[in-house]
Design an enzyme around this catalytic site. Structure first.
Site, mmCIF file in Angstrom:
data_model
loop_
_atom_site.group_PDB
_atom_site.id
_atom_site.type_symbol
_atom_site.label_atom_id
_atom_site.label_comp_id
_atom_site.label_asym_id
_atom_site.label_seq_id
_atom_site.Cartn_x
_atom_site.Cartn_y
_atom_site.Cartn_z
ATOM 1 N N TRP A 133 0.864 -1.184 0.000
ATOM 2 C CA TRP A 133 0.000 0.000 0.000
ATOM 3 C C TRP A 133 0.903 1.238 0.000
ATOM 4 O O TRP A 133 1.872 1.306 0.758
ATOM 5 C CB TRP A 133 -0.895 -0.034 1.235
ATOM 6 C CG TRP A 133 -1.749 1.196 1.398
ATOM 7 C CD1 TRP A 133 -2.484 1.821 0.432
ATOM 8 C CD2 TRP A 133 -1.969 1.932 2.609
ATOM 9 N NE1 TRP A 133 -3.149 2.903 0.976
ATOM 10 C CE2 TRP A 133 -2.855 2.982 2.302
ATOM 11 C CE3 TRP A 133 -1.514 1.789 3.917
ATOM 12 C CZ2 TRP A 133 -3.280 3.906 3.262
ATOM 13 C CZ3 TRP A 133 -1.932 2.683 4.889
ATOM 14 C CH2 TRP A 133 -2.811 3.738 4.550
ATOM 15 N N ASP A 214 -1.079 -6.045 9.101
ATOM 16 C CA ASP A 214 -1.992 -4.967 8.732
ATOM 17 C C ASP A 214 -3.274 -5.651 8.242
ATOM 18 O O ASP A 214 -3.271 -6.281 7.180
ATOM 19 C CB ASP A 214 -1.367 -4.099 7.623
ATOM 20 C CG ASP A 214 -2.283 -2.948 7.223
ATOM 21 O OD1 ASP A 214 -1.909 -2.169 6.334
ATOM 22 O OD2 ASP A 214 -3.381 -2.840 7.815
ATOM 23 N N LYS A 250 -13.419 -0.205 5.687
ATOM 24 C CA LYS A 250 -14.036 -0.928 4.569
ATOM 25 C C LYS A 250 -15.081 -1.911 5.034
ATOM 26 O O LYS A 250 -16.192 -1.920 4.518
ATOM 27 C CB LYS A 250 -12.972 -1.674 3.752
ATOM 28 C CG LYS A 250 -12.050 -0.750 3.009
ATOM 29 C CD LYS A 250 -10.937 -0.338 3.923
ATOM 30 C CE LYS A 250 -9.900 0.484 3.202
ATOM 31 N NZ LYS A 250 -8.783 0.812 4.092
HETATM 32 C C1 LIG Z 1 -3.522 -2.247 3.376
HETATM 33 C C2 LIG Z 1 -4.160 -1.018 3.922
HETATM 34 N N1 LIG Z 1 -3.858 -0.660 5.206
HETATM 35 C C3 LIG Z 1 -4.407 0.439 5.755
HETATM 36 C C4 LIG Z 1 -5.293 1.235 5.041
HETATM 37 C C5 LIG Z 1 -5.805 2.448 5.774
HETATM 38 O O1 LIG Z 1 -7.118 2.648 5.698
HETATM 39 P P1 LIG Z 1 -7.855 3.620 6.743
HETATM 40 O O2 LIG Z 1 -8.838 4.368 5.938
HETATM 41 O O3 LIG Z 1 -6.813 4.504 7.366
HETATM 42 O O4 LIG Z 1 -8.446 2.696 7.750
HETATM 43 C C6 LIG Z 1 -5.621 0.912 3.699
HETATM 44 C C7 LIG Z 1 -6.569 1.767 2.891
HETATM 45 N N2 LIG Z 1 -6.230 1.908 1.540
HETATM 46 C C8 LIG Z 1 -7.273 2.215 0.560
HETATM 47 C C9 LIG Z 1 -8.073 3.463 0.937
HETATM 48 C C10 LIG Z 1 -7.547 4.818 0.492
HETATM 49 C C11 LIG Z 1 -6.191 5.097 1.093
HETATM 50 O O5 LIG Z 1 -6.106 5.577 2.256
HETATM 51 O O6 LIG Z 1 -5.190 4.829 0.380
HETATM 52 C C12 LIG Z 1 -6.649 2.276 -0.830
HETATM 53 O O7 LIG Z 1 -5.522 1.749 -0.974
HETATM 54 O O8 LIG Z 1 -7.327 2.729 -1.753
HETATM 55 C C13 LIG Z 1 -5.063 -0.245 3.144
HETATM 56 O O9 LIG Z 1 -5.360 -0.608 1.875
#
Ligand SMILES: Cc1ncc(COP(=O)(O)O)c(CN[C@@H](CCC(=O)O)C(=O)O)c1O
Length: 401
Positions: A133, A214, A250
């Site tokens: 990510w 995570d 999510k």
């Molecule tokens: C693997 C992973 N860890 C943590 C998070 C953190 O999400 P929180 O909203 O802080 O609980 C995301 C969210 N990734 C999504 C959402 C948009 C972003 O924040 O990048 C994404 O990759 O589109 C994730 O994909």
């Protein structure tokens, strides 16, 4: 001369910046497959009915607006830990899991990074999968950890480079920290199999590496909260001490409520108390104490059997809709005789599909077809639905021909 005259303009965020570009596009055919946020069959954001019910209840059951403790709503953190580790988790039953509420998953990762930078008794380097990510590197770098990589994605097979992952973890120095996506790997959608997780557990134990899970998609990947927690629960059952970042963005659709939790398994209740006290010292100067609303909603669901089972049905419904979009996309791309192999779209799991589209192809899709995705070719499957999947498939087919 202004104080800020030397401040350079920074690049847009690789993920959140896609939504900005999408919003600026006025073409009615536009499709946003950038940010990982669930959309229903009509492309609309989805507020779960279990969330609405829980929210209505707290308006009367919890009207006051007092500060929460530094580590947040105690009943929420207990229930979040139970959801993750499972009711019969040994450290949980021993009162040895230190848990704090966090500003969603990002905040949990940041608390973890800051705590490890301050208290981890070995080399402060953290190994991230390649790719991971996009925000993982800045979070841990800004926490003061040295960020390193382990191989994860195999471009040739569009699958897991398990041999490369094992080789890199074997080559890592003893006691290095290893970040593991518990389920629904972002951006690839490729997870280790149960057997591979068991091998990883043995290897990580052998090398005395420290696993930092995570888990941002529990329940959202397979539709089952227990299946999605397999890796975490297996590691804990094998005796690993772990760190865990949880997000309810999510799986409960609480994106903007910023609801999450960070936890560490410890030796016993006495050690948990010491760790708790140091978590508070890390958090207090960061944001003092967390927002209440999302935690009250989430706890209302986790603590009520009827709402909990309604929620499990809804999270499975979201997972199932995404799986059906995977199948539909695979079939449509093949019906259009799109060059290339597309089986990975079906075999991948969770929110995203790593299409294999190149950066120039993703740029052409944005400029010509008004289809938006991240530059690495990741698409958020929930952005697809019956009304736009044909247009999307035709656009991809044209882009790769
Ligand atoms: C693997 C992973 N860890 C943590 C998070 C953190 O999400 P929180 O909203 O802080 O609980 C995301 C969210 N990734 C999504 C959402 C948009 C972003 O924040 O990048 C994404 O990759 O589109 C994730 O994909």
């Amino acid at each position: 001369l202004s104080v800020w005259s030397a401040v350079p303009s920074g690049p847009p965020d690789p993920i959140l910046g896609v939504t900005e570009a999408f919003k600026a596009d006025k073409d009615p055919r536009k499709i946003n497959l950038g940010v990982g946020a669930y959309r229903d069959g009509n492309g609309k954001p989805y507020v779960l009915s279990s969330v609405k019910k829980s929210e209505e209840r707290i308006l009367t059951s919890h009207p006051e607006k007092e500060y929460l403790p530094i580590t947040g709503l105690g009943s929420f953190t207990q229930n979040a830990a139970k959801l993750a580790y499972g009711e019969d988790s040994a450290p949980l039953k021993a009162g040895a899991v230190a848990v704090t509420q966090s500003i969603s998953g990002t905040g949990a990762l940041r608390i973890g990074g800051a705590f490890l930078a301050r208290h981890y008794p070995n080399a402060k380097s953290i190994y991230l999968p390649t790719p991971s990510w996009g925000n993982h590197t800045p979070i841990f770098r800004d926490s003061g950890l040295e960020v390193r990589q382990y191989r994860y994605f195999d471009k040739e097979t569009v699958g897991l480079d398990f041999a490369g992952m094992v080789a890199d973890l074997k080559a890592a120095p003893e006691n290095a920290i290893v970040l593991l996506h518990a389920c629904a790997h972002n951006p690839t959608g490729i997870d280790p199999t149960v057997e591979q997780w068991k091998e990883l557990s043995d290897l990580i134990q052998e090398k005395k590496l420290f696993p930092f899970f995570d888990m941002a998609y529990q329940g959202f990947a397979s539709g089952s909260t227990s299946r999605d927690a397999f890796a975490l629960r297996h590691f804990v059952s094998q005796g690993h001490q772990v760190a865990l970042a949880q997000s309810f963005a999510k799986n409960m659709g609480l994106y903007g409520e910023r609801c999450g939790a960070f936890s560490l398994t410890t030796a016993d209740a006495e050690e948990k108390a010491r760790v708790d006290s140091q978590l508070k010292i890390v958090i207090r100067p960061m944001y003092s104490n967390p927002p209440m609303h999302g935690a009250l909603i989430a706890n209302g669901i986790l603590s009520d059997p009827a709402l909990y089972s309604e929620w499990e049905g809804e999270v499975k419904g979201m997972a199932d809709r995404i799986i059906s979009m995977r199948e539909k996309l695979y079939t449509t791309l093949n019906d259009l005789n799109t060059p290339g192999e597309w089986g990975h779209i079906k075999s991948q799991i969770g929110m995203f599909s790593f299409t294999g589209l190149t950066k120039p192809q993703t740029q052409a899709l944005a400029e010509k077809a008004h289809v938006y995705m991240t530059a690495d070719g990741r698409i958020s499957m929930a952005g697809l639905n019956g009304n736009n999947i044909d247009y999307f498939s035709e656009s991809v087919s044209k882009a790769v021909k």
